[in-house]
Motif scaffolding. Structure first.
Motif, PDB file in Angstrom:
ATOM      1  N   PHE A 107       0.822  -1.202   0.000  1.00 14.35           N
ATOM      2  CA  PHE A 107       0.000   0.000   0.000  1.00 14.35           C
ATOM      3  C   PHE A 107       0.861   1.259   0.000  1.00 14.35           C
ATOM      4  O   PHE A 107       0.561   2.236  -0.693  1.00 14.35           O
ATOM      5  CB  PHE A 107      -0.928   0.005   1.212  1.00 14.35           C
ATOM      6  N   LEU A 151      -0.625   8.084   8.426  1.00 17.01           N
ATOM      7  CA  LEU A 151      -2.023   8.068   8.017  1.00 17.01           C
ATOM      8  C   LEU A 151      -2.807   9.092   8.831  1.00 17.01           C
ATOM      9  O   LEU A 151      -2.612   9.208  10.041  1.00 17.01           O
ATOM     10  CB  LEU A 151      -2.632   6.672   8.224  1.00 17.01           C
ATOM     11  N   PHE A 176      -7.416   8.430   0.081  1.00 19.37           N
ATOM     12  CA  PHE A 176      -8.176   7.194  -0.038  1.00 19.37           C
ATOM     13  C   PHE A 176      -9.324   7.265   0.954  1.00 19.37           C
ATOM     14  O   PHE A 176      -9.572   8.297   1.566  1.00 19.37           O
ATOM     15  CB  PHE A 176      -7.282   5.972   0.209  1.00 19.37           C
ATOM     16  N   SER A 177     -10.056   6.192   1.123  1.00 21.65           N
ATOM     17  CA  SER A 177     -11.169   6.210   2.077  1.00 21.65           C
ATOM     18  C   SER A 177     -11.243   4.888   2.828  1.00 21.65           C
ATOM     19  O   SER A 177     -10.814   3.842   2.326  1.00 21.65           O
ATOM     20  CB  SER A 177     -12.493   6.473   1.355  1.00 21.65           C
ATOM     21  N   TYR A 178     -11.762   4.973   4.054  1.00 25.19           N
ATOM     22  CA  TYR A 178     -12.049   3.799   4.865  1.00 25.19           C
ATOM     23  C   TYR A 178     -13.544   3.505   4.794  1.00 25.19           C
ATOM     24  O   TYR A 178     -14.365   4.425   4.710  1.00 25.19           O
ATOM     25  CB  TYR A 178     -11.670   4.035   6.328  1.00 25.19           C
ATOM     26  N   CYS A 252     -11.884  -0.278   7.465  1.00 30.03           N
ATOM     27  CA  CYS A 252     -11.031  -1.020   6.556  1.00 30.03           C
ATOM     28  C   CYS A 252     -10.845  -0.200   5.285  1.00 30.03           C
ATOM     29  O   CYS A 252     -11.803   0.409   4.794  1.00 30.03           O
ATOM     30  CB  CYS A 252     -11.665  -2.378   6.234  1.00 30.03           C
ATOM     31  N   ARG A 253      -9.636  -0.159   4.749  1.00 29.30           N
ATOM     32  CA  ARG A 253      -9.410   0.555   3.499  1.00 29.30           C
ATOM     33  C   ARG A 253     -10.304   0.008   2.400  1.00 29.30           C
ATOM     34  O   ARG A 253     -10.570  -1.189   2.335  1.00 29.30           O
ATOM     35  CB  ARG A 253      -7.946   0.467   3.064  1.00 29.30           C
ATOM     36  N   GLU A 254     -10.762   0.906   1.549  1.00 30.79           N
ATOM     37  CA  GLU A 254     -11.777   0.553   0.552  1.00 30.79           C
ATOM     38  C   GLU A 254     -11.391  -0.654  -0.287  1.00 30.79           C
ATOM     39  O   GLU A 254     -12.196  -1.567  -0.476  1.00 30.79           O
ATOM     40  CB  GLU A 254     -12.040   1.756  -0.370  1.00 30.79           C
TER      41      GLU A 254
END
Length: 308
Positions: A107, A151, A176-178, A252-254
């Motif tokens: 990542f 992060l 990014f998104s969770y 959780c990451r997308e």
């Protein structure tokens, strides 16, 4: 088409395109007008296309010229990058660089960075120190690491009090998104639910320094509710295993959330998500140190970032 024998033809082309005339380009490049005209003619002949057309107001790029201009600029940028890399190798940048790492190496593109460091700066020795995201800032302040990955919310350096220290330099690498995930069969318990509703469900908690805890604390505080934590975990792999085992909810990451949904049937909230970002951080006083500056340059290339 033969290989171009003189890069100056590209420089003349780009300058004339920017200035709009041969005379102004000649002044910028400190050359004579005939020399510039010769370079443009030579490039046009080599490329086999007409680059400029004459108008009452001066030279104007033809459609072919416009299409080739961006490529010519990229060639010169590549040459500048080559020159900087050569200068850096000549200077023989060396020393140990202690990097704080987080989450999974793929990542954060850690492998790409280490390969680039080895190829471009063979005398830099990297030492990796893995930990929780929030610990990176503390380790920097204590001189336990030289730089690291971090992060946070979408505005690193502004979201939290601990991030606002003036001696920290953040370089955002990606947004990014969770997503909120839950055990298989819990989709009905997630559908249409707001944060206050979700807070009442059992949650898998994380350490105070983790990005999950930092982001969720702000969300639940703003919503005026309390998160129902039933278990604590400090490893992402263990967190996913506990979700799959039916313990409770987690962030959780997308990309991982969608994979887990397809592979294991876990539930994913359809109403809420959490914006976040990945940054590279170091002390502001250290960002121009040769080894750190070199790594920052490599990261800009790896993540395709614009130069500040």
């Amino acid at each position: 088409m033969e290989r171009f024998s003189n890069i100056n033809t590209l420089l003349a082309f780009i300058t004339v395109a920017r200035e709009g005339s041969v005379s102004q380009a000649a002044e910028v490049l400190n050359l004579s007008q005939p020399a510039i005209s010769h370079q443009i003619k030579r490039l046009s002949e080599d490329a086999g296309v007409l680059l400029f057309s004459r108008t009452a107001k001066g030279l104007r790029l033809t459609p072919d010229g416009s299409a080739l201009l961006a490529k010519a600029e990229r060639v010169l940028d590549a040459l500048d990058d080559f020159r900087r890399s050569a200068e850096q190798r000549t200077n023989q940048i060396s020393g140990k660089l202690r990097l704080g790492t987080i989450v999974d190496p793929e990542f954060i593109r850690l492998g790409q960075l280490l390969i680039q460091v080895r190829e471009n700066f063979p005398n830099i020795e990297t030492e990796l120190k893995h930990g929780v995201s929030g610990e990176i800032l503390t380790r920097l302040q204590r001189n336990q690491i030289d730089a690291g990955y971090y992060l946070s919310g979408p505005k690193p350096g502004q979201d939290e009090v601990t991030e606002s220290e003036p001696d920290l330099h953040f370089m955002k690498l990606a947004d990014f998104s969770y997503h909120v995930i839950a055990p298989s069969g819990w989709q009905g318990r997630l559908e249409g639910k707001s944060w206050p509703d979700l807070a009442e469900l059992p949650w898998i908690g994380t350490p105070d320094a983790s990005v999950h805890r930092r982001l969720l604390s702000g969300i639940f505080e703003e919503a005026g509710c309390h998160q129902n934590i039933v278990a604590l975990v400090d490893q992402e792999a263990s967190m996913l295993e506990m979700v799959r085992a039916g313990v409770g909810l987690s962030l959780c990451r997308e990309s991982i959330a969608l994979h887990q949904q397809q592979a294991f049937g876990i539930a994913v909230s359809d109403t809420v998500s959490v914006p976040a970002s990945l940054s590279f951080v170091t002390l502001d006083t250290h960002k121009k140190l040769p080894a750190i500056d070199a790594v920052i340059t490599l990261l800009r290339d790896i993540w395709q970032l614009e130069t500040a």
